[in-house]
Design a protein around this motif. Structure first.
Motif, PDB file in Angstrom:
ATOM      1  N   GLU A 232       0.836  -1.210   0.000  1.00 31.81           N
ATOM      2  CA  GLU A 232       0.000   0.000   0.000  1.00 31.81           C
ATOM      3  C   GLU A 232       0.869   1.258   0.000  1.00 31.81           C
ATOM      4  O   GLU A 232       0.572   2.236  -0.698  1.00 31.81           O
ATOM      5  CB  GLU A 232      -0.913   0.000   1.228  1.00 31.81           C
ATOM      6  N   LEU A 233       1.954   1.247   0.788  1.00 30.72           N
ATOM      7  CA  LEU A 233       2.839   2.403   0.852  1.00 30.72           C
ATOM      8  C   LEU A 233       3.516   2.638  -0.491  1.00 30.72           C
ATOM      9  O   LEU A 233       3.643   3.787  -0.946  1.00 30.72           O
ATOM     10  CB  LEU A 233       3.890   2.183   1.952  1.00 30.72           C
ATOM     11  N   ILE A 234       3.948   1.581  -1.142  1.00 24.79           N
ATOM     12  CA  ILE A 234       4.574   1.697  -2.456  1.00 24.79           C
ATOM     13  C   ILE A 234       3.597   2.283  -3.467  1.00 24.79           C
ATOM     14  O   ILE A 234       3.944   3.179  -4.250  1.00 24.79           O
ATOM     15  CB  ILE A 234       5.081   0.317  -2.919  1.00 24.79           C
ATOM     16  N   GLN A 235       2.360   1.799  -3.436  1.00 24.22           N
ATOM     17  CA  GLN A 235       1.356   2.295  -4.364  1.00 24.22           C
ATOM     18  C   GLN A 235       1.063   3.775  -4.115  1.00 24.22           C
ATOM     19  O   GLN A 235       0.968   4.575  -5.055  1.00 24.22           O
ATOM     20  CB  GLN A 235       0.071   1.474  -4.224  1.00 24.22           C
ATOM     21  N   ALA A 236       0.922   4.150  -2.827  1.00 24.81           N
ATOM     22  CA  ALA A 236       0.598   5.539  -2.489  1.00 24.81           C
ATOM     23  C   ALA A 236       1.750   6.482  -2.822  1.00 24.81           C
ATOM     24  O   ALA A 236       1.536   7.647  -3.168  1.00 24.81           O
ATOM     25  CB  ALA A 236       0.245   5.648  -1.007  1.00 24.81           C
ATOM     26  N   SER A 237       2.990   5.977  -2.726  1.00 27.89           N
ATOM     27  CA  SER A 237       4.164   6.820  -2.965  1.00 27.89           C
ATOM     28  C   SER A 237       4.591   6.843  -4.419  1.00 27.89           C
ATOM     29  O   SER A 237       5.494   7.599  -4.791  1.00 27.89           O
ATOM     30  CB  SER A 237       5.337   6.333  -2.100  1.00 27.89           C
ATOM     31  N   GLY A 238       3.972   6.018  -5.257  1.00 29.72           N
ATOM     32  CA  GLY A 238       4.320   5.969  -6.664  1.00 29.72           C
ATOM     33  C   GLY A 238       5.655   5.305  -6.942  1.00 29.72           C
ATOM     34  O   GLY A 238       6.247   5.511  -8.009  1.00 29.72           O
ATOM     35  N   MET A 239       6.157   4.485  -5.990  1.00 28.74           N
ATOM     36  CA  MET A 239       7.429   3.783  -6.183  1.00 28.74           C
ATOM     37  C   MET A 239       7.192   2.492  -6.963  1.00 28.74           C
ATOM     38  O   MET A 239       6.074   1.967  -7.004  1.00 28.74           O
ATOM     39  CB  MET A 239       8.064   3.466  -4.826  1.00 28.74           C
ATOM     40  N   PRO A 240       8.242   1.940  -7.594  1.00 32.86           N
ATOM     41  CA  PRO A 240       8.073   0.686  -8.322  1.00 32.86           C
ATOM     42  C   PRO A 240       7.759  -0.467  -7.375  1.00 32.86           C
ATOM     43  O   PRO A 240       8.291  -0.528  -6.260  1.00 32.86           O
ATOM     44  CB  PRO A 240       9.425   0.489  -9.018  1.00 32.86           C
ATOM     45  N   ALA A 241       6.891  -1.363  -7.823  1.00 34.06           N
ATOM     46  CA  ALA A 241       6.468  -2.487  -6.977  1.00 34.06           C
ATOM     47  C   ALA A 241       7.501  -3.599  -6.932  1.00 34.06           C
ATOM     48  O   ALA A 241       7.424  -4.481  -6.079  1.00 34.06           O
ATOM     49  CB  ALA A 241       5.138  -3.048  -7.486  1.00 34.06           C
ATOM     50  N   SER A 376       0.213   8.065   6.800  1.00 32.33           N
ATOM     51  CA  SER A 376       0.011   7.682   8.195  1.00 32.33           C
ATOM     52  C   SER A 376      -0.206   6.173   8.235  1.00 32.33           C
ATOM     53  O   SER A 376      -0.681   5.572   7.261  1.00 32.33           O
ATOM     54  CB  SER A 376      -1.193   8.415   8.793  1.00 32.33           C
ATOM     55  N   PHE A 377       0.136   5.567   9.364  1.00 34.54           N
ATOM     56  CA  PHE A 377       0.141   4.106   9.434  1.00 34.54           C
ATOM     57  C   PHE A 377      -0.719   3.617  10.590  1.00 34.54           C
ATOM     58  O   PHE A 377      -0.548   4.048  11.732  1.00 34.54           O
ATOM     59  CB  PHE A 377       1.578   3.599   9.591  1.00 34.54           C
ATOM     60  N   ASP A 378      -1.647   2.744  10.259  1.00 39.18           N
ATOM     61  CA  ASP A 378      -2.533   2.151  11.259  1.00 39.18           C
ATOM     62  C   ASP A 378      -2.106   0.692  11.439  1.00 39.18           C
ATOM     63  O   ASP A 378      -2.449  -0.174  10.625  1.00 39.18           O
ATOM     64  CB  ASP A 378      -3.984   2.260  10.790  1.00 39.18           C
ATOM     65  N   TRP A 379      -1.348   0.411  12.502  1.00 40.13           N
ATOM     66  CA  TRP A 379      -0.793  -0.921  12.725  1.00 40.13           C
ATOM     67  C   TRP A 379      -1.861  -1.879  13.251  1.00 40.13           C
ATOM     68  O   TRP A 379      -2.742  -1.499  14.012  1.00 40.13           O
ATOM     69  CB  TRP A 379       0.374  -0.859  13.717  1.00 40.13           C
ATOM     70  N   PHE A 380      -1.762  -3.127  12.834  1.00 37.39           N
ATOM     71  CA  PHE A 380      -2.670  -4.177  13.321  1.00 37.39           C
ATOM     72  C   PHE A 380      -1.926  -5.508  13.234  1.00 37.39           C
ATOM     73  O   PHE A 380      -0.802  -5.583  12.738  1.00 37.39           O
ATOM     74  CB  PHE A 380      -3.956  -4.220  12.489  1.00 37.39           C
ATOM     75  N   THR A 381      -2.542  -6.552  13.738  1.00 36.26           N
ATOM     76  CA  THR A 381      -1.948  -7.893  13.641  1.00 36.26           C
ATOM     77  C   THR A 381      -2.934  -8.830  12.960  1.00 36.26           C
ATOM     78  O   THR A 381      -4.144  -8.765  13.185  1.00 36.26           O
ATOM     79  CB  THR A 381      -1.589  -8.473  15.021  1.00 36.26           C
ATOM     80  N   TYR A 382      -2.374  -9.688  12.090  1.00 37.05           N
ATOM     81  CA  TYR A 382      -3.199 -10.752  11.503  1.00 37.05           C
ATOM     82  C   TYR A 382      -3.559 -11.792  12.561  1.00 37.05           C
ATOM     83  O   TYR A 382      -4.639 -12.364  12.565  1.00 37.05           O
ATOM     84  CB  TYR A 382      -2.447 -11.446  10.362  1.00 37.05           C
ATOM     85  N   GLY A 383      -2.600 -12.075  13.426  1.00 44.83           N
ATOM     86  CA  GLY A 383      -2.790 -13.080  14.464  1.00 44.83           C
ATOM     87  C   GLY A 383      -1.767 -12.887  15.565  1.00 44.83           C
ATOM     88  O   GLY A 383      -1.067 -11.869  15.621  1.00 44.83           O
ATOM     89  N   GLU A 384      -1.652 -13.864  16.457  1.00 49.16           N
ATOM     90  CA  GLU A 384      -0.715 -13.787  17.568  1.00 49.16           C
ATOM     91  C   GLU A 384       0.721 -13.999  17.075  1.00 49.16           C
ATOM     92  O   GLU A 384       0.949 -14.309  15.901  1.00 49.16           O
ATOM     93  CB  GLU A 384      -1.078 -14.841  18.616  1.00 49.16           C
TER      94      GLU A 384
END
Length: 398
Positions: A232-241, A376-384
């Motif tokens: 997502e950050l790469i896409q938003a910043s226009g950097m190569p994937a 801005s970054f909203d941190w979360f966890t997929y699991g434990e």
């Protein structure tokens, strides 16, 4: 579920047959497989190329292999092995090896083609679950080479004797340019290997097998980000994937198998060094496992650890019970607990977060982007940061 039935049919066949001699002393067909059912309690996928999650999986450990061996013109031989690996579909298996060999003498054999990297104790029979006590080999050690199990090149196998009791095998090898693909779900790796070289020395007697192996390779890893917060950050910043990095990688591996009385003990330890434009990194991995044979039953335990300071640092403990139904059919009931050792670092969205033996890190973020204040970054966890994995597997050979 329809995929399961061909495997069950072959298991029934395997319980009654052994390798098939198509042409006596000239052409031989053999095979192996594992039918596995497994489930984790963590939605983050566990174990590279197996992707075990918190849903019952009938294909995460399931393999099926066929091998055709031929002998011709006296001293020449050829071998082809096709394997439906856990990451493959039954309709798209992989050629794990395909080579021609020449027995130059009683002690020396030369080979050319696609060959298995003789790096760990079980490298030659990595997918043959019937050949080792546990249902799956420890990821900490057997995924240390990023899931690359074969090379395309040449090798020699020289057999020698040490006294009256010991025999030895020396295998130098060299691999030419090749490309391997690796799907890490949120990342796709295209690994372009410039060269791959090394050696393996194995010394053994009736009760003890020891092996030392060395691998040196130079490669380019083209990483394409396909999901997750960094994507997502790469896409938003226009950097190569896709990002390309050149690496030099060396790995030294030591292994021991010791049988004494009813005990069977396995241990392997590896030390690696990686050099790239980002600097130099060092890694250490190892495991110790033991099984105790009681008739046709073998309770076993295994502890594995990645001692690295990077994202892969982790520890895993496995306990299980194996039942050898026949000489070529066995059943494993197994439990594994795995946990990350690395520290979560929310200060840098580009820093690799700890993933241990999970395919990707359970720590991730979503990106909000403001043209004035920036992302801005909203941190979360997929699991434990840990998982409990329960597995049942049936292994067979024929």
């Amino acid at each position: 579920m329809s995929k399961i039935y061909p495997v069950i049919a072959l298991m029934l066949l395997a319980s009654q047959t052994h390798a098939i001699e198509l042409i006596d002393d000239h052409l031989r067909l053999s095979g192996f497989g594992t039918f596995g059912v497994t489930q984790s309690d963590n939605p983050t996928p566990y174990y590279l190329n197996r992707n075990i999650v918190d849903e019952t999986c009938y294909d995460c450990d399931t393999t099926l292999g066929l091998q055709l061996d031929a002998r011709f013109l006296g001293s020449f031989k050829a071998s082809v092995q096709v394997v439906k690996r856990p990451e493959d579909s039954f309709s798209d298996p992989s050629f794990e090896w395909a080579y021609i060999g020449w027995e130059a003498s009683d002690d020396l054999e030369l080979r050319a083609g696609r060959l298995r990297i003789p790096l760990q104790l079980a490298s030659d029979y990595y997918f043959v679950g019937q050949s080792y006590p546990w249902l799956r080999l420890p990821s900490e050690v057997y995924n240390a080479s990023a899931g690359v199990n074969y090379f395309e090149g040449v090798s020699a196998e020289y057999r020698f004797e040490l006294g009256e009791l010991w025999t030895g095998t020396f295998i130098p090898f060299y691999g030419f340019e090749q490309t391997n693909d690796l799907d890490r779900l949120n990342e796709f790796w295209e690994i372009e290997i410039e060269y791959l070289r090394g050696f393996s020395v194995r010394i053994e007697d009736d009760s003890l097998t020891t092996q030392i192996s060395y691998l040196d390779t130079k490669l380019t890893n083209n990483t394409t980000y396909t999901g997750g917060g960094l994507y997502e950050l790469i896409q938003a910043s226009g950097m190569p994937a896709t990002v390309s990095n050149d690496f030099e990688f060396q790995l030294l591996n030591l292994g021991v198998i010791y049988t004494v009385g009813a005990w069977e003990i396995w241990s392997e330890w590896g030390a690696s060094r990686t050099k790239s434009a980002f600097g130099e990194g060092k890694g250490r991995v190892g495991y110790l496992g033991a099984g105790y044979h009681i008739g046709t039953w073998t309770p076993y335990a295994l502890f594995a650890k990645d001692y690295s300071e990077g994202a892969a640092a982790s520890a895993s403990t496995t306990a299980g019970l194996r039942w050898d139904v026949l000489s070529n059919v066995s059943v494993n009931l197994e439990y594994t607990y795995t946990k990350l050792d690395g520290e979560f670092n929310p200060t840098s969205p580009f820093a690799p977060q700890p993933h241990g033996q999970f395919v990707y890190s359970p720590y991730d973020y979503t990106v909000g982007f403001n043209p004035i204040s920036g992302p801005s970054f909203d941190w979360f966890t997929y699991g434990e940061d840990h998982a409990n994995i329960f597995s049942l597997g049936v292994n067979f050979t024929f």
